[in-house]
Scaffold this motif. Sequence first.
Motif, mmCIF file in Angstrom:
data_model
loop_
_atom_site.group_PDB
_atom_site.id
_atom_site.type_symbol
_atom_site.label_atom_id
_atom_site.label_comp_id
_atom_site.label_asym_id
_atom_site.label_seq_id
_atom_site.Cartn_x
_atom_site.Cartn_y
_atom_site.Cartn_z
ATOM 1 N N ASP A 277 -3.477 -4.323 -1.979
ATOM 2 C CA ASP A 277 -3.033 -3.011 -2.646
ATOM 3 C C ASP A 277 -2.593 -1.954 -1.838
ATOM 4 O OD1 ASP A 277 -3.004 -0.986 -4.227
ATOM 5 O OD2 ASP A 277 -5.017 -1.055 -5.152
ATOM 6 N N PHE A 278 -1.142 -1.864 -1.742
ATOM 7 C CA PHE A 278 -0.586 -1.069 -0.948
ATOM 8 C C PHE A 278 -0.535 0.413 -1.449
ATOM 9 C CE2 PHE A 278 1.232 -4.992 0.516
ATOM 10 C CZ PHE A 278 0.731 -5.208 1.795
ATOM 11 N N HIS A 279 -1.187 0.591 -2.365
ATOM 12 C CA HIS A 279 -1.013 2.013 -3.149
ATOM 13 C C HIS A 279 0.104 2.682 -3.119
ATOM 14 C CE1 HIS A 279 -5.543 2.153 -2.950
ATOM 15 N NE2 HIS A 279 -5.659 1.528 -1.914
ATOM 16 N N ASN A 280 1.075 2.155 -3.802
ATOM 17 C CA ASN A 280 2.489 2.635 -3.997
ATOM 18 C C ASN A 280 3.239 2.997 -2.874
ATOM 19 O OD1 ASN A 280 1.914 2.368 -6.935
ATOM 20 N ND2 ASN A 280 0.857 4.322 -6.837
ATOM 21 N N THR A 281 3.051 2.292 -1.775
ATOM 22 C CA THR A 281 3.754 2.456 -0.447
ATOM 23 C C THR A 281 4.029 1.153 -0.008
ATOM 24 O OG1 THR A 281 3.934 3.614 1.595
ATOM 25 C CG2 THR A 281 1.697 2.700 1.273
ATOM 26 N N GLU A 282 4.918 0.810 0.962
ATOM 27 C CA GLU A 282 5.293 -0.378 1.703
ATOM 28 C C GLU A 282 4.881 -0.298 3.327
ATOM 29 O OE1 GLU A 282 6.497 -3.232 0.476
ATOM 30 O OE2 GLU A 282 6.235 -2.358 -1.537
ATOM 31 N N PRO A 283 4.106 -1.069 3.592
ATOM 32 C CA PRO A 283 3.962 -1.458 5.218
ATOM 33 C C PRO A 283 5.363 -0.956 5.909
ATOM 34 C CG PRO A 283 2.949 -3.138 4.148
ATOM 35 C CD PRO A 283 3.867 -2.520 2.859
ATOM 36 N N GLY A 284 5.043 -0.210 6.907
ATOM 37 C CA GLY A 284 6.300 0.231 7.887
ATOM 38 C C GLY A 284 6.200 1.405 8.365
ATOM 39 N N LEU A 285 7.215 1.989 9.103
ATOM 40 C CA LEU A 285 7.211 3.374 9.735
ATOM 41 C C LEU A 285 7.278 4.472 8.921
ATOM 42 C CD1 LEU A 285 9.538 2.614 12.793
ATOM 43 C CD2 LEU A 285 7.174 2.825 12.835
ATOM 44 N N ASP A 286 7.602 4.188 7.470
ATOM 45 C CA ASP A 286 7.686 5.174 6.595
ATOM 46 C C ASP A 286 6.751 5.365 5.508
ATOM 47 O OD1 ASP A 286 10.127 6.307 7.706
ATOM 48 O OD2 ASP A 286 11.472 4.697 6.438
ATOM 49 N N ALA A 287 5.594 4.437 5.827
ATOM 50 C CA ALA A 287 4.576 4.379 4.779
ATOM 51 C C ALA A 287 3.674 5.487 4.802
ATOM 52 C CB ALA A 287 3.578 2.925 5.197
ATOM 53 N N THR A 288 3.011 5.828 3.592
ATOM 54 C CA THR A 288 2.193 6.897 3.473
ATOM 55 C C THR A 288 0.646 6.382 3.658
ATOM 56 O OG1 THR A 288 2.043 6.595 1.213
ATOM 57 C CG2 THR A 288 3.724 8.174 1.826
ATOM 58 N N ASN A 289 -0.121 7.326 4.061
ATOM 59 C CA ASN A 289 -1.409 7.206 4.102
ATOM 60 C C ASN A 289 -2.325 6.426 3.146
ATOM 61 O OD1 ASN A 289 -1.441 7.660 7.073
ATOM 62 N ND2 ASN A 289 -1.968 9.746 6.583
ATOM 63 N N ILE A 290 -3.184 5.654 3.283
ATOM 64 C CA ILE A 290 -4.094 5.075 2.293
ATOM 65 C C ILE A 290 -5.141 5.867 2.484
ATOM 66 C CG2 ILE A 290 -5.247 3.106 1.216
ATOM 67 C CD1 ILE A 290 -3.035 1.456 2.087
ATOM 68 N N PRO A 291 -6.065 6.430 1.359
ATOM 69 C CA PRO A 291 -7.114 7.309 1.662
ATOM 70 C C PRO A 291 -8.216 6.556 2.083
ATOM 71 C CG PRO A 291 -6.105 7.464 -0.638
ATOM 72 C CD PRO A 291 -5.262 6.614 -0.012
ATOM 73 N N VAL A 292 -9.164 7.154 2.949
ATOM 74 C CA VAL A 292 -10.240 6.422 3.303
ATOM 75 C C VAL A 292 -11.129 5.787 2.308
ATOM 76 C CG1 VAL A 292 -12.455 6.721 4.741
ATOM 77 C CG2 VAL A 292 -10.271 7.945 5.397
ATOM 78 N N CYS A 293 -11.956 4.688 2.437
ATOM 79 C CA CYS A 293 -12.721 3.954 1.498
ATOM 80 C C CYS A 293 -12.173 3.470 0.203
ATOM 81 C CB CYS A 293 -13.790 4.872 1.018
ATOM 82 S SG CYS A 293 -15.159 5.414 2.474
#
Length: 74
Positions: free
Chosen positions: A48-64
């Motif tokens: 579950d990438f939380h509406n982002t894609e892995p890579g240099l432009d990715a946004t942070n995924i919240p802790v927990c």
Amino acid sequence: MKLNLVSSWEITVKEGQHLDKGDELGMFHFGGSTHCLVFGPDVKLAFDFHNTEPGLDATNIPVCSHIATVLTND
């Protein structure tokens, strides 16, 4: 295997500044986080990438946050 290291560095000298042996040039800031996820070759995951894609432009995924589900062979 996935391994991430989150940190930064800071240069504390200015252009043209005189330095003596042993003077500080800068510093590393290790205020981030390091994590490692290791799975065997037969483990199937749904990430579950939380509406982002892995890579240099990715946004942070919240802790927990939920990051993956192990899929079964049912």
